[in-house]
Design a protein around this motif. Structure first.
Motif, PDB file in Angstrom:
ATOM      1  N   TRP A  45       0.826  -1.212   0.000  1.00 19.70           N
ATOM      2  CA  TRP A  45       0.000   0.000   0.000  1.00 19.70           C
ATOM      3  C   TRP A  45       0.860   1.261   0.000  1.00 19.70           C
ATOM      4  N   MET A  46       1.931   1.282   0.793  1.00 24.95           N
ATOM      5  CA  MET A  46       2.772   2.465   0.837  1.00 24.95           C
ATOM      6  C   MET A  46       3.448   2.724  -0.506  1.00 24.95           C
ATOM      7  N   GLN A  47       3.877   1.655  -1.182  1.00 27.71           N
ATOM      8  CA  GLN A  47       4.483   1.836  -2.490  1.00 27.71           C
ATOM      9  C   GLN A  47       3.450   2.292  -3.512  1.00 27.71           C
ATOM     10  N   ALA A  48       2.228   1.739  -3.422  1.00 29.82           N
ATOM     11  CA  ALA A  48       1.162   2.170  -4.328  1.00 29.82           C
ATOM     12  C   ALA A  48       0.841   3.644  -4.121  1.00 29.82           C
ATOM     13  N   TYR A  49       0.884   4.082  -2.862  1.00 31.20           N
ATOM     14  CA  TYR A  49       0.570   5.473  -2.562  1.00 31.20           C
ATOM     15  C   TYR A  49       1.686   6.406  -3.025  1.00 31.20           C
ATOM     16  N   PRO A  76      -3.069  -2.199   7.479  1.00 25.65           N
ATOM     17  CA  PRO A  76      -3.663  -0.856   7.391  1.00 25.65           C
ATOM     18  C   PRO A  76      -5.166  -0.869   7.156  1.00 25.65           C
ATOM     19  N   GLU A  77      -5.691  -1.905   6.469  1.00 26.48           N
ATOM     20  CA  GLU A  77      -7.130  -1.945   6.189  1.00 26.48           C
ATOM     21  C   GLU A  77      -7.966  -2.288   7.416  1.00 26.48           C
ATOM     22  N   ARG A  78      -7.307  -2.739   8.487  1.00 25.32           N
ATOM     23  CA  ARG A  78      -8.043  -3.102   9.699  1.00 25.32           C
ATOM     24  C   ARG A  78      -7.893  -2.071  10.815  1.00 25.32           C
ATOM     25  N   ILE A  79      -7.158  -1.000  10.557  1.00 21.79           N
ATOM     26  CA  ILE A  79      -7.003   0.072  11.543  1.00 21.79           C
ATOM     27  C   ILE A  79      -8.350   0.780  11.714  1.00 21.79           C
ATOM     28  N   THR A 131      -3.133  14.843   8.125  1.00 24.70           N
ATOM     29  CA  THR A 131      -3.395  15.165   6.720  1.00 24.70           C
ATOM     30  C   THR A 131      -2.817  14.108   5.795  1.00 24.70           C
ATOM     31  N   ILE A 132      -1.604  13.636   6.101  1.00 22.61           N
ATOM     32  CA  ILE A 132      -0.977  12.604   5.268  1.00 22.61           C
ATOM     33  C   ILE A 132      -1.734  11.285   5.382  1.00 22.61           C
ATOM     34  N   LEU A 133      -2.164  10.930   6.588  1.00 20.86           N
ATOM     35  CA  LEU A 133      -2.921   9.689   6.758  1.00 20.86           C
ATOM     36  C   LEU A 133      -4.259   9.765   6.045  1.00 20.86           C
ATOM     37  N   LYS A 134      -4.911  10.922   6.086  1.00 19.45           N
ATOM     38  CA  LYS A 134      -6.165  11.101   5.350  1.00 19.45           C
ATOM     39  C   LYS A 134      -5.939  10.910   3.849  1.00 19.45           C
ATOM     40  N   SER A 135      -4.875  11.523   3.352  1.00 25.42           N
ATOM     41  CA  SER A 135      -4.558  11.397   1.931  1.00 25.42           C
ATOM     42  C   SER A 135      -4.243   9.951   1.567  1.00 25.42           C
ATOM     43  N   PHE A 136      -3.508   9.268   2.435  1.00 28.74           N
ATOM     44  CA  PHE A 136      -3.147   7.862   2.202  1.00 28.74           C
ATOM     45  C   PHE A 136      -4.385   6.993   2.078  1.00 28.74           C
ATOM     46  N   TYR A 137      -5.289   7.135   3.032  1.00 30.28           N
ATOM     47  CA  TYR A 137      -6.479   6.276   2.997  1.00 30.28           C
ATOM     48  C   TYR A 137      -7.451   6.668   1.884  1.00 30.28           C
ATOM     49  N   ARG A 138      -7.540   7.963   1.565  1.00 30.32           N
ATOM     50  CA  ARG A 138      -8.370   8.363   0.421  1.00 30.32           C
ATOM     51  C   ARG A 138      -7.823   7.766  -0.866  1.00 30.32           C
ATOM     52  N   ALA A 161     -12.714  -0.190   0.931  1.00 25.52           N
ATOM     53  CA  ALA A 161     -14.090   0.292   0.801  1.00 25.52           C
ATOM     54  C   ALA A 161     -14.234   1.620   1.544  1.00 25.52           C
ATOM     55  N   PRO A 162     -15.019   2.547   1.015  1.00 24.36           N
ATOM     56  CA  PRO A 162     -15.170   3.845   1.678  1.00 24.36           C
ATOM     57  C   PRO A 162     -15.586   3.736   3.144  1.00 24.36           C
ATOM     58  N   ARG A 163     -16.450   2.772   3.474  1.00 29.67           N
ATOM     59  CA  ARG A 163     -16.916   2.639   4.855  1.00 29.67           C
ATOM     60  C   ARG A 163     -15.816   2.166   5.799  1.00 29.67           C
ATOM     61  N   ASP A 164     -14.724   1.620   5.243  1.00 27.20           N
ATOM     62  CA  ASP A 164     -13.634   1.112   6.076  1.00 27.20           C
ATOM     63  C   ASP A 164     -12.489   2.117   6.231  1.00 27.20           C
ATOM     64  N   ASN A 165     -12.671   3.313   5.723  1.00 28.47           N
ATOM     65  CA  ASN A 165     -11.639   4.343   5.835  1.00 28.47           C
ATOM     66  C   ASN A 165     -11.644   4.907   7.257  1.00 28.47           C
ATOM     67  N   PRO A 166     -10.604   4.645   8.052  1.00 26.10           N
ATOM     68  CA  PRO A 166     -10.607   5.095   9.452  1.00 26.10           C
ATOM     69  C   PRO A 166     -10.432   6.600   9.607  1.00 26.10           C
ATOM     70  N   MET A 167      -9.971   7.265   8.551  1.00 26.04           N
ATOM     71  CA  MET A 167      -9.732   8.700   8.632  1.00 26.04           C
ATOM     72  C   MET A 167     -10.891   9.513   8.080  1.00 26.04           C
ATOM     73  N   ALA A 168     -11.926   8.851   7.598  1.00 22.05           N
ATOM     74  CA  ALA A 168     -13.059   9.581   7.025  1.00 22.05           C
ATOM     75  C   ALA A 168     -13.773  10.386   8.114  1.00 22.05           C
ATOM     76  N   GLY A 169     -13.945  11.652   7.864  1.00 20.15           N
ATOM     77  CA  GLY A 169     -14.666  12.503   8.811  1.00 20.15           C
ATOM     78  C   GLY A 169     -13.871  12.918  10.014  1.00 20.15           C
ATOM     79  N   LEU A 170     -12.599  12.548  10.063  1.00 25.20           N
ATOM     80  CA  LEU A 170     -11.776  12.922  11.224  1.00 25.20           C
ATOM     81  C   LEU A 170     -11.499  14.419  11.182  1.00 25.20           C
TER      82      LEU A 170
END
Length: 242
Positions: A6-10, A48-51, A79-86, A95-104
């Motif tokens: 994931w980090m390399q993809a990002y 990361p997908e289970r955080i 901000t970086i974590l939000k960008s990473f998960y987006r 999946a959008p519902r599994d984004n832990p930074m959504a709405g933070l």
């Protein structure tokens, strides 16, 4: 394995496609590696997908309480974590519902202290501090006049070249952060101080440093800071310069 993938993809795909500079991408990667290390130690290497949102908030609190990060550093990490998960959502890895930074929400930053400005009398006192009967004194007067009369940075002042100063137009061209160039006007006080120094210093080639040390080299930013501090102490003005 998921973390590295994931980090390399990002960093190598998402950030590169956005046209981010290599130094920025490297800084983002370093932030993600710190987050991964926290997950490895504190969360039993949870992928990361289970955080969860709660665990992400606990990490930010860890940065504040254990690593003693300030509000701006914590906001930057968030901000970086939000960008990473987006990005993971955009690329279909999450999946959008599994984004832990959504709405933070953003971390509320401590209000910045407003800068203290010198009065006109204090500026005049400061400019009169270097001696007017030596070349070094005339140079320091011109440096101080340029800094306080135009608002240029010390690094821009240090990088000033002979050809950057246009006395006929009353302007100086400076190069700031990121290589951005701009032209700023000189008032009469600045122009007179610069002209007086140049007349006693003698002519120079267009690419030669405008302000020179005793050995003929260009002044460094640190040297300019030192000249400002020294003049401030001599003038007994410590509110902004010391």
């Amino acid at each position: 394995m998921t973390w590295q993938y994931w980090m390399q993809a990002y960093t190598r795909t998402f950030c590169t496609a956005r046209g981010l500079r290599p130094k920025t991408i490297a800084a983002y990667e370093a932030t993600l590696r710190q987050f991964h290390e926290y997950a490895r130690v504190a969360l039993a290497d949870k992928p990361p997908e289970r955080i969860s949102t709660r665990e992400a908030l606990e990490y930010l609190q860890h940065l504040r309480e254990v690593r003693h990060n300030g509000d701006s550093a914590i906001n930057r990490t968030a901000t970086i974590l939000k960008s990473f998960y987006r990005a993971m959502v955009t690329m279909g890895y999450l999946a959008p519902r599994d984004n832990p930074m959504a709405g933070l929400p953003s971390i509320k930053a401590t209000p910045r202290k407003l800068p203290v400005f010198l009065s006109v009398e204090e500026v005049d006192q400061l400019l009169a501090t270097p001696p007017a009967d030596t070349l070094i004194g005339l140079r320091d007067r011109a440096v101080l006049a340029l800094l306080y009369g135009t608002g240029v940075r010390a690094s821009e002042c240090a990088g000033l070249r002979e050809g950057d100063v246009d006395f006929d137009q009353g302007t100086v061209s400076v190069t700031g952060k990121g290589g951005h160039q701009r032209t700023v006007p000189m008032n009469n006080t600045v122009r007179e101080a610069m002209q007086l120094y140049r007349r006693h210093r003698g002519p120079a080639l267009p690419r030669a440093p405008f302000f020179r040390s005793r050995r003929g080299n260009g002044l460094s930013r640190a040297a300019i800071y030192e000249r400002v501090r020294t003049s401030g102490h001599r003038a007994k003005i410590r509110r902004r310069i010391s």
